[in-house]
Design a protein around this motif. Structure first.
Motif, short mmCIF file in Angstrom:
data_model
loop_
_atom_site.label_atom_id
_atom_site.label_comp_id
_atom_site.label_asym_id
_atom_site.label_seq_id
_atom_site.Cartn_x
_atom_site.Cartn_y
_atom_site.Cartn_z
N ARG A 1 0.83 -1.20 0.00
CA ARG A 1 0.00 0.00 0.00
C ARG A 1 0.87 1.26 0.00
N LEU A 2 1.88 1.26 0.85
CA LEU A 2 2.76 2.43 0.91
C LEU A 2 3.56 2.59 -0.37
N GLY A 3 4.04 1.47 -0.94
CA GLY A 3 4.82 1.53 -2.17
C GLY A 3 4.01 2.10 -3.33
N ILE A 4 2.77 1.65 -3.46
CA ILE A 4 1.91 2.17 -4.54
C ILE A 4 1.60 3.64 -4.31
N ARG A 5 1.20 3.98 -3.09
CA ARG A 5 0.90 5.39 -2.79
C ARG A 5 2.09 6.29 -3.10
N ASN A 6 3.27 5.88 -2.64
CA ASN A 6 4.45 6.73 -2.83
C ASN A 6 4.90 6.80 -4.28
N VAL B 1 -0.31 17.48 -3.14
CA VAL B 1 0.52 17.15 -4.30
C VAL B 1 0.53 18.30 -5.29
N LEU B 2 -0.63 18.84 -5.58
CA LEU B 2 -0.71 19.93 -6.57
C LEU B 2 -0.01 21.19 -6.07
N ARG B 3 -0.09 21.44 -4.76
CA ARG B 3 0.62 22.60 -4.20
C ARG B 3 2.14 22.44 -4.31
N GLU B 4 2.62 21.23 -4.09
CA GLU B 4 4.06 20.98 -4.03
C GLU B 4 4.64 20.52 -5.37
N ARG B 5 3.83 20.41 -6.38
CA ARG B 5 4.27 19.86 -7.67
C ARG B 5 5.34 20.74 -8.33
N ARG B 6 6.47 20.12 -8.69
CA ARG B 6 7.56 20.79 -9.41
C ARG B 6 8.08 19.81 -10.46
N VAL B 7 7.74 20.06 -11.71
CA VAL B 7 8.10 19.12 -12.78
C VAL B 7 9.61 19.13 -13.00
N VAL B 8 10.18 17.94 -13.20
CA VAL B 8 11.62 17.81 -13.40
C VAL B 8 12.04 18.47 -14.73
N PRO B 9 13.31 18.84 -14.85
CA PRO B 9 13.79 19.42 -16.12
C PRO B 9 13.65 18.43 -17.28
N PRO B 10 13.61 18.92 -18.52
CA PRO B 10 13.43 18.05 -19.68
C PRO B 10 14.45 16.92 -19.77
N ARG C 1 -6.46 11.20 -1.69
CA ARG C 1 -6.86 12.08 -0.58
C ARG C 1 -5.90 13.26 -0.42
N GLU C 2 -4.64 13.04 -0.77
CA GLU C 2 -3.63 14.10 -0.59
C GLU C 2 -3.36 14.86 -1.89
#
Length: 288
Positions: free
Chosen positions: A206-211, A256-265, A251-252
């Motif tokens: 459960r934790l592995g999938i969530r993470n 996630v959307l607040r902390e989202r930072r897309v990696v460089p190309p 649920r979180e």
């Protein structure tokens, strides 16, 4: 770090305190209720013991790093044991190559000392690497098999308290690579693993999938998020434990959307090279 595995951590510390390198050792007891901390204190006075009232998960490593006072730290789980010479070899490589953040070693599984099932994927990593890199380039590591440069670890913020435990290394690894650091696998850095029987496989799943979902949503572009989410869920059993993992991840979603930072190309390009091997991997399936 350890939690309610007194016999296993004692066996590991017996081994680690006897290594020829004589490394300084920090043990973090994650709120054990089986007398683990007292046993460590009595049997290993040379080990620096940090006691936690609660189970901090992977954040216990962050706490240990803050107390280390060394340039490098080799993480060790209570069921993994670094072999003689491995610590020196990893430190020498970090000395020699200042652009490497982390060196991951080769895992041999006890009792037969067979290679961990993930090893072929590491050995044949498709991630492009500079000629000077002493081993295949990686996009993530397994913490209990890894020596890390403390300055890079601190720069990336360490392990996320949100993820707690279970595939928590991937987010840290992406943040390191996105900052220009290299991660590599080195086969002559050897660690033995005696997998603990004292674990809740369904909770770990459960934790592995969530993470895995959180890491994907936090760092990948939208199209990759959809593709990777489908891949993670398709590799898991269709049961209530997978459903609970997905529900916990959703649920979180505001966080996630607040902390989202897309990696460089360039980081994303390397991640895409791993998608096909991951799709056919037997070592990465959530089946517990």
């Amino acid at each position: 770090m350890t939690h309610n595995r007194c016999a296993e951590v004692v066996r590991t510390l017996d081994h680690m305190t006897g290594l020829p390198e004589r490394p300084p050792i920090i043990a973090v007891d994650n709120g054990s209720a089986d007398g683990t901390a007292d046993r460590i204190a009595a049997r290993f006075p040379q080990v620096r013991l940090l006691r936690s009232e609660t189970n901090l998960g992977a954040v216990a490593r962050n706490r240990a790093v803050r107390h280390a006072g060394t340039r490098y730290v080799s993480f060790c789980d209570d069921d993994t044991r670094w072999q003689p010479g491995a610590l020196d070899r990893a430190a020498d490589l970090l000395d020699r190559h200042p652009d490497i953040a982390a060196v991951m070693g080769r895992c041999l599984v006890e009792p037969d000392l067979t290679e961990d099932p993930l090893t072929p994927e590491l050995r044949h990593s498709p991630v492009p690497a500079p000629a000077w890199l002493p081993g295949p380039a990686l996009m993530s590591v397994m913490a209990g098999l890894t020596t890390i440069r403390v300055s890079a670890f601190e720069q990336a913020g360490g392990f996320s308290p949100r993820l707690w435990l279970g595939g928590e290394e991937e987010l840290l690894a992406l943040d390191l690579v996105s900052r220009g650091w290299w991660l590599c696998w080195v086969p002559d850095v050897v660690i033995h693993h005696a997998p603990s029987r004292d674990r809740d496989a369904r909770q770990r799943r459960r934790l592995g999938i969530r993470n895995a979902l959180w890491t994907t949503w936090l760092r990948r572009p939208a199209s990759s998020c959809l593709r990777r989410t489908a891949a993670v869920l398709s590799s898991a059993p269709k049961d209530r434990h997978t459903a609970r993992a997905l529900a916990a991840a959703l649920r979180e979603l505001p966080w996630v959307l607040r902390e989202r930072r897309v990696v460089p190309p360039e980081t994303e390009r390397r991640l895409r090279l791993l998608e096909e091997p991951q799709r056919h991997s037997t070592a990465r399936r959530y089946v517990g």
